[in-house]
Scaffold this motif. Structure first.
Motif, PDB file in Angstrom:
ATOM      1  N   HIS A 161     -16.439   0.367  -0.739  1.00  0.00           N
ATOM      2  CA  HIS A 161     -15.084  -0.173  -0.573  1.00  0.00           C
ATOM      3  C   HIS A 161     -14.904  -0.950   0.732  1.00  0.00           C
ATOM      4  O   HIS A 161     -13.866  -1.553   0.949  1.00  0.00           O
ATOM      5  CB  HIS A 161     -14.061   0.966  -0.634  1.00  0.00           C
ATOM      6  CG  HIS A 161     -13.916   1.534  -2.011  1.00  0.00           C
ATOM      7  ND1 HIS A 161     -12.879   1.223  -2.848  1.00  0.00           N
ATOM      8  CD2 HIS A 161     -14.708   2.374  -2.718  1.00  0.00           C
ATOM      9  CE1 HIS A 161     -13.019   1.848  -4.001  1.00  0.00           C
ATOM     10  NE2 HIS A 161     -14.126   2.564  -3.950  1.00  0.00           N
ATOM     11  N   ARG A 271      -2.858   0.900   7.550  1.00  0.00           N
ATOM     12  CA  ARG A 271      -3.260   2.124   8.247  1.00  0.00           C
ATOM     13  C   ARG A 271      -3.423   1.747   9.706  1.00  0.00           C
ATOM     14  O   ARG A 271      -3.832   0.620  10.023  1.00  0.00           O
ATOM     15  CB  ARG A 271      -4.605   2.637   7.708  1.00  0.00           C
ATOM     16  CG  ARG A 271      -4.494   3.570   6.554  1.00  0.00           C
ATOM     17  CD  ARG A 271      -5.837   4.170   6.148  1.00  0.00           C
ATOM     18  NE  ARG A 271      -6.897   3.216   6.068  1.00  0.00           N
ATOM     19  CZ  ARG A 271      -7.792   3.004   7.018  1.00  0.00           C
ATOM     20  NH1 ARG A 271      -7.792   3.745   8.119  1.00  0.00           N
ATOM     21  NH2 ARG A 271      -8.718   2.082   6.890  1.00  0.00           N
ATOM     22  N   LYS A 276      -7.608  -3.594  11.516  1.00  0.00           N
ATOM     23  CA  LYS A 276      -6.492  -4.289  10.850  1.00  0.00           C
ATOM     24  C   LYS A 276      -5.850  -5.372  11.717  1.00  0.00           C
ATOM     25  O   LYS A 276      -4.964  -6.094  11.262  1.00  0.00           O
ATOM     26  CB  LYS A 276      -5.421  -3.277  10.407  1.00  0.00           C
ATOM     27  CG  LYS A 276      -5.946  -2.198   9.443  1.00  0.00           C
ATOM     28  CD  LYS A 276      -6.307  -2.747   8.079  1.00  0.00           C
ATOM     29  CE  LYS A 276      -6.743  -1.627   7.131  1.00  0.00           C
ATOM     30  NZ  LYS A 276      -7.115  -2.130   5.801  1.00  0.00           N
ATOM     31  N   VAL A 349       5.916   5.018   4.150  1.00  0.00           N
ATOM     32  CA  VAL A 349       7.231   5.061   3.500  1.00  0.00           C
ATOM     33  C   VAL A 349       7.013   5.253   1.997  1.00  0.00           C
ATOM     34  O   VAL A 349       5.938   4.940   1.479  1.00  0.00           O
ATOM     35  CB  VAL A 349       8.034   3.762   3.773  1.00  0.00           C
ATOM     36  CG1 VAL A 349       8.225   3.546   5.265  1.00  0.00           C
ATOM     37  CG2 VAL A 349       7.372   2.544   3.141  1.00  0.00           C
ATOM     38  N   ASP A 371     -11.997  -6.702   6.854  1.00  0.00           N
ATOM     39  CA  ASP A 371     -11.462  -5.812   5.815  1.00  0.00           C
ATOM     40  C   ASP A 371     -12.249  -6.050   4.532  1.00  0.00           C
ATOM     41  O   ASP A 371     -12.506  -7.204   4.170  1.00  0.00           O
ATOM     42  CB  ASP A 371      -9.976  -6.154   5.573  1.00  0.00           C
ATOM     43  CG  ASP A 371      -9.133  -4.928   5.246  1.00  0.00           C
ATOM     44  OD1 ASP A 371      -9.699  -3.949   4.748  1.00  0.00           O
ATOM     45  OD2 ASP A 371      -7.912  -4.982   5.480  1.00  0.00           O
ATOM     46  N   GLY A 372     -12.620  -4.960   3.861  1.00  0.00           N
ATOM     47  CA  GLY A 372     -13.398  -5.099   2.635  1.00  0.00           C
ATOM     48  C   GLY A 372     -12.659  -5.962   1.617  1.00  0.00           C
ATOM     49  O   GLY A 372     -13.170  -6.964   1.123  1.00  0.00           O
ATOM     50  N   MET A 373     -11.436  -5.571   1.286  1.00  0.00           N
ATOM     51  CA  MET A 373     -10.610  -6.357   0.371  1.00  0.00           C
ATOM     52  C   MET A 373      -9.243  -6.597   0.996  1.00  0.00           C
ATOM     53  O   MET A 373      -8.878  -7.681   1.358  1.00  0.00           O
ATOM     54  CB  MET A 373     -10.474  -5.606  -0.977  1.00  0.00           C
ATOM     55  CG  MET A 373      -9.534  -6.241  -1.964  1.00  0.00           C
ATOM     56  SD  MET A 373      -9.853  -7.982  -2.261  1.00  0.00           S
ATOM     57  CE  MET A 373     -11.481  -7.952  -2.976  1.00  0.00           C
ATOM     58  N   ASN A 374      -8.432  -5.589   1.108  1.00  0.00           N
ATOM     59  CA  ASN A 374      -7.032  -5.525   1.518  1.00  0.00           C
ATOM     60  C   ASN A 374      -6.092  -5.605   0.318  1.00  0.00           C
ATOM     61  O   ASN A 374      -5.788  -6.677  -0.202  1.00  0.00           O
ATOM     62  CB  ASN A 374      -6.622  -6.567   2.560  1.00  0.00           C
ATOM     63  CG  ASN A 374      -5.311  -6.134   3.212  1.00  0.00           C
ATOM     64  OD1 ASN A 374      -4.272  -6.087   2.556  1.00  0.00           O
ATOM     65  ND2 ASN A 374      -5.361  -5.757   4.469  1.00  0.00           N
ATOM     66  N   LEU A 375      -5.662  -4.428  -0.093  1.00  0.00           N
ATOM     67  CA  LEU A 375      -4.791  -4.325  -1.266  1.00  0.00           C
ATOM     68  C   LEU A 375      -3.349  -4.679  -0.942  1.00  0.00           C
ATOM     69  O   LEU A 375      -2.591  -5.069  -1.834  1.00  0.00           O
ATOM     70  CB  LEU A 375      -4.873  -2.908  -1.855  1.00  0.00           C
ATOM     71  CG  LEU A 375      -6.247  -2.558  -2.428  1.00  0.00           C
ATOM     72  CD1 LEU A 375      -6.260  -1.122  -2.940  1.00  0.00           C
ATOM     73  CD2 LEU A 375      -6.626  -3.517  -3.547  1.00  0.00           C
ATOM     74  N   GLU A 379      -0.634  -6.498  -3.317  1.00  0.00           N
ATOM     75  CA  GLU A 379       0.644  -5.880  -3.669  1.00  0.00           C
ATOM     76  C   GLU A 379       1.804  -6.816  -3.317  1.00  0.00           C
ATOM     77  O   GLU A 379       2.744  -6.986  -4.100  1.00  0.00           O
ATOM     78  CB  GLU A 379       0.791  -4.540  -2.940  1.00  0.00           C
ATOM     79  CG  GLU A 379      -0.203  -3.496  -3.434  1.00  0.00           C
ATOM     80  CD  GLU A 379      -0.350  -2.278  -2.532  1.00  0.00           C
ATOM     81  OE1 GLU A 379      -1.197  -1.424  -2.834  1.00  0.00           O
ATOM     82  OE2 GLU A 379       0.371  -2.174  -1.522  1.00  0.00           O
TER      83      GLU A 379
HETATM   84  C1  GDG Z   1     -10.094   0.563   2.013  1.00  0.00           C
HETATM   85  C2  GDG Z   1     -10.703  -0.726   2.596  1.00  0.00           C
HETATM   86  C3  GDG Z   1     -10.076  -1.922   0.487  1.00  0.00           C
HETATM   87  C4  GDG Z   1       0.137   1.428   3.057  1.00  0.00           C
HETATM   88  N1  GDG Z   1       1.268   1.790   3.676  1.00  0.00           N
HETATM   89  C5  GDG Z   1       1.968   2.532   2.805  1.00  0.00           C
HETATM   90  C6  GDG Z   1       1.241   2.634   1.622  1.00  0.00           C
HETATM   91  N2  GDG Z   1       0.101   1.953   1.806  1.00  0.00           N
HETATM   92  C7  GDG Z   1      -0.944   1.775   0.794  1.00  0.00           C
HETATM   93  C8  GDG Z   1      -0.909   0.333   0.328  1.00  0.00           C
HETATM   94  C9  GDG Z   1      -2.322   0.119  -0.168  1.00  0.00           C
HETATM   95  C10 GDG Z   1      -3.140   1.113   0.649  1.00  0.00           C
HETATM   96  O1  GDG Z   1      -2.228   1.985   1.318  1.00  0.00           O
HETATM   97  C11 GDG Z   1      -3.972   0.423   1.721  1.00  0.00           C
HETATM   98  O2  GDG Z   1      -5.033  -0.223   1.107  1.00  0.00           O
HETATM   99  P1  GDG Z   1      -5.877  -1.367   1.851  1.00  0.00           P
HETATM  100  O3  GDG Z   1      -6.778  -2.004   0.841  1.00  0.00           O
HETATM  101  O4  GDG Z   1      -4.924  -2.360   2.442  1.00  0.00           O
HETATM  102  O5  GDG Z   1      -6.662  -0.696   3.058  1.00  0.00           O
HETATM  103  P2  GDG Z   1      -7.607   0.626   3.367  1.00  0.00           P
HETATM  104  O6  GDG Z   1      -6.804   1.862   3.390  1.00  0.00           O
HETATM  105  O7  GDG Z   1      -8.306   0.310   4.642  1.00  0.00           O
HETATM  106  O8  GDG Z   1      -8.678   0.694   2.160  1.00  0.00           O
HETATM  107  C12 GDG Z   1     -10.009  -1.950   2.023  1.00  0.00           C
HETATM  108  C13 GDG Z   1      -9.641  -0.575  -0.059  1.00  0.00           C
HETATM  109  O9  GDG Z   1     -10.341   0.513   0.579  1.00  0.00           O
HETATM  110  C14 GDG Z   1      -9.886  -0.465  -1.562  1.00  0.00           C
HETATM  111  O10 GDG Z   1     -11.240  -0.700  -1.890  1.00  0.00           O
HETATM  112  O11 GDG Z   1      -9.206  -2.925  -0.011  1.00  0.00           O
HETATM  113  O12 GDG Z   1     -10.618  -3.135   2.497  1.00  0.00           O
HETATM  114  O13 GDG Z   1     -10.630  -0.733   4.019  1.00  0.00           O
HETATM  115  O14 GDG Z   1      -2.423   0.428  -1.522  1.00  0.00           O
HETATM  116  O15 GDG Z   1       0.089   0.224  -0.647  1.00  0.00           O
HETATM  117  N3  GDG Z   1       1.690   3.292   0.549  1.00  0.00           N
HETATM  118  C15 GDG Z   1       2.922   3.888   0.644  1.00  0.00           C
HETATM  119  N4  GDG Z   1       3.656   3.838   1.784  1.00  0.00           N
HETATM  120  C16 GDG Z   1       3.240   3.182   2.874  1.00  0.00           C
HETATM  121  O16 GDG Z   1       3.937   3.149   3.903  1.00  0.00           O
HETATM  122  N5  GDG Z   1       3.418   4.552  -0.400  1.00  0.00           N
END
Ligand code: GDG
Length: 469
Positions: A161, A271, A276, A349, A371-375, A379
Motif C-alpha cells: 500500500h 493522518r 503528508k 471527524v 504517498d503510495g496513492m492518497n485516498l 474522496e
Molecule cells: C495508506 C497509504 C494509500 C482521514 N481523516 C478522517 C478519515 N480519514 C480517512 C480518509 C481516507 C483514509 O483515512 C486515509 O487514507 P490515505 O490513502 O489518504 O492515507 P494513509 O492512511 O496513509 O494510507 C496511502 C492507502 O494506504 C491505501 O492503500 O492510499 O498512500 O499511505 O480514507 O477518509 N476518516 C474519517 N474521519 C476523519 O477525520 N471518518
C-alpha cells in the motif's frame, strides 16, 4: 467476477473495533470492498488483535471469520513501532526521516511474521476448497515466503500500500535479500503504480541476479514464476457519492457554511504523518497570507490531523512542530475580534462531517511529500462531482493518485513552498466553468476505477499468477 476460491486476507490489523455497543466492523475501504467477495465465496481475515482480550470470530455485517494473531508487547514494540514504522516506512518514503537500522527490531519483525505464518497456515489448511491467501502491506513482507515454506502449492497474492523505493534505497537494508525473497514467494506482487512496480523489478535485478526478469514476469532459479502488477487502489465511489448527498451531510454542511460565510476555505485531511507534507503546506499558507493582506479575515485553512503512531518519537515531534506553526500563523494573521485563519483539528471527524468538509472546500490541499496513492484526493473529487461542486484539487506530484488524474488537478511540487503558495493563490482565480468541468472529469476517473475493480484485478492476478499475463 469469475468463480473464486475462498479468500484469506492477512493484514496487520483485524477490521473490527470495540466500542460501547461491543465489536463492530470498521468502515475502512478495504473492508467495504471485500464484503461482496467474502459474502460470495466465504473466507477469513487474519490480523493482530491489538492486545484486545477476546476478539469474536464473527461480527455482524462482515462475511468472514476473524482469526487473531497474538503478539507480546515487546514484539509489537520491535516489529510495529520499530521495524515497520521506523525502518521500512521512512526508507520506502524516500528517506523523509532517517531509517533506524537495528538488528533487534529485525528480530521482532521475523518473530511477528512467523506468528502470522503459523495462524495463516493453520486456517488455510482447514479451508476447503483450497483458498487464495492475500497478504497486505509492508508489515508482512516476509509472510509470503514463510507461507510458501509451509504450503508449497498455495495461491498467494501480495499488495503493497505504500511506495516501493528505487534500488539504491532498498540496497541500504542489511536484510534486502530476505525481504525481496519474502515478496517473491507470492504468485503476484501488486503495487499502486507502474513506477513502484518498476522500482521493485530493478531492485530484484540488483539484489537477486539469479532471478530472470521478462517484462513483468519473474522466474525464480527453481522455475517458479511470479507476476508484478500495478493496480491503483481506490474508494467505494458510489458509497461516497451517496454519503455526499445524505441528509446528515447536508445538515453538517449547512452549519459549516454559516460558520465560514464570506471566506475562502482551504482544506487538508491527513493522518499526522511527516510524509503528508503538513509543515510545508502551512509554510505555503503563511506565505500566501503574507503576500495577500487582503485575504486576511476572508480566508480559512482547516487542517484535520488524525492522530497517528504516537508511540514513535518522530510522530510526537511532528505534532509539536505542526502545533507550533499553527500557533505562529494564527498569532501573525489574526486581528482582535476576528476568527483565526487556521483551524486545526487534532482528531478524526465522523464520516458525514468529513464529507461536509469536502463539499465546503474551495481548495483541497493534497500535498504529500511522498504517498503510495492518497485516498483523500479520490474522496474529495467524488464528493464534489456528486454534488455539482466547483472545488479545486491542489495535488502533489509525489503521490500515486497524480498519475491517474493527469492535468485536471492543479499540480504542485510541495517541496517548492513558494511555488505551491503561488499555485494556491492562482487556484482562487480559476474560471468557474473550468473548475466544474475538471471536477466532473476527475469524478469519472474514480467511478471508472473504483475499489471493487481494484479488488477484482488483484484477486484475478493472485489466482491466475503469471499465466494471466
Ligand atoms: C495508506 C497509504 C494509500 C482521514 N481523516 C478522517 C478519515 N480519514 C480517512 C480518509 C481516507 C483514509 O483515512 C486515509 O487514507 P490515505 O490513502 O489518504 O492515507 P494513509 O492512511 O496513509 O494510507 C496511502 C492507502 O494506504 C491505501 O492503500 O492510499 O498512500 O499511505 O480514507 O477518509 N476518516 C474519517 N474521519 C476523519 O477525520 N471518518
Amino acid at each position: 467476477m469469475s468463480a473464486r476460491r475462498p479468500l484469506i486476507v492477512v493484514a496487520n490489523r483485524l477490521p473490527v473495533s470495540q466500542g460501547d455497543d461491543g465489536w463492530t466492523a470498521s468502515a475502512g475501504g478495504l473492508v467495504t470492498a471485500l464484503r461482496p467477495v467474502m459474502d460470495e465465496v466465504g473466507g477469513a481475515w487474519i490480523g493482530w488483535d491489538d492486545n484486545a482480550n477476546s476478539v469474536p470470530t464473527r461480527v455482524d455485517g462482515l462475511g468472514c471469520d476473524l482469526h487473531a494473531v497474538k503478539l507480546s508487547r515487546a514484539v509489537v514494540r520491535g516489529y510495529y513501532h520499530g521495524f515497520a514504522n521506523r525502518t521500512l516506512w521512512p526508507l520506502f518514503h524516500d528517506l523523509l526521516a532517517r531509517p533506524v537500522i537495528d538488528r533487534d527490531l529485525w528480530d521482532s519483525y521475523l518473530t511477528a511474521n512467523e506468528a502470522f505464518a503459523e495462524v495463516t497456515a493453520k486456517v488455510a489448511a482447514d479451508t476447503d476448497p483450497a483458498p487464495t491467501i492475500w497478504v497486505q502491506d509492508y508489515h508482512l513482507l516476509l509472510l509470503p515466503g514463510m507461507l510458501r515454506d509451509r504450503l508449497p502449492d498455495a495461491r498467494i497474492g501480495f499488495f503493497l500500500h505504500i511506495p516501493f523505493p528505487p534500488p539504491e534505497l532498498i540496497a541500504r537494508l542489511p536484510w534486502r535479500d530476505q525481504l525481496l525473497s519474502g515478496m517473491l514467494a507470492a504468485d503476484s506482487v501488486g503495487f499502486h503504480t507502474s513506477r513502484f512496480r518498476d522500482n521493485f523489478l530493478r531492485s530484484v535485478a540488483r539484489v537477486k541476479p539469479d532471478v530472470q526478469i521478462d517484462g513483468d514476469v519473474l522466474t525464480m532459479p527453481d522455475g517458479r514464476q511470479v507476476r508484478a502488477v500495478a493496480h491503483p487502489i481506490s474508494i467505494d465511489a458510489a458509497g461516497f457519492a451517496e454519503l455526499a448527498r445524505s441528509e446528515q451531510t447536508e445538515a453538517e454542511l449547512a452549519d459549516l457554511r454559516t460558520q465560514f460565510q464570506g471566506r475562502h476555505v482551504f482544506l487538508g485531511v491527513d493522518r499526522l504523518d511527516y510524509t503528508k507534507g503538513i509543515r510545508h503546506r502551512l509554510d505555503s499558507i503563511e506565505q500566501l497570507l503574507d503576500r495577500r493582506p487582503d485575504l486576511r479575515g476572508r480566508f480559512t485553512f482547516v487542517q484535520i490531523a488524525v492522530p497517528s503512531r504516537d508511540d514513535v518519537k518522530e510522530y510526537r515531534q511532528l505534532r509539536t512542530q505542526v502545533e507550533t506553526e499553527v500557533g505562529r500563523i494564527n498569532g501573525l494573521f489574526t486581528e482582535p475580534g476576528q476568527d483565526v485563519p487556521v483551524h486545526y483539528l487534532f482528531r478524526a471527524v465522523p464520516r458525514e462531517a468529513l464529507a461536509a468538509y469536502y463539499r465546503l472546500a474551495d481548495v483541497m490541499c493534497v500535498t504529500p511529500l511522498k504517498d503510495g496513492m492518497n485516498l483523500v484526493a479520490k474522496e474529495f473529487v467524488t464528493v464534489q462531482a456528486a454534488t455539482d461542486g466547483d472545488g479545486v484539487l491542489l495535488l502533489s506530484e509525489f503521490c500515486g493518485a497524480e498519475i491517474e488524474f493527469g492535468n485536471d488537478p492543479v499540480r504542485c511540487n510541495p517541496f517548492d513552498v513558494e511555488g505551491t503558495s503561488l499555485l494556491m493563490e492562482s487556484a482562487l482565480h480559476l474560471d468557474l466553468a473550468d473548475r466544474r468541468a475538471r471536477i466532473q472529469r476527475l469524478g469519472a476517473v474514480v467511478r471508472e476505477q473504483d475499489v471493487y475493480r481494484w479488488v477484482t484485478d488483484q484477486l484475478d492476478a493472485a489466482e491466475q499468477g503469471p499465466e494471466g499475463s
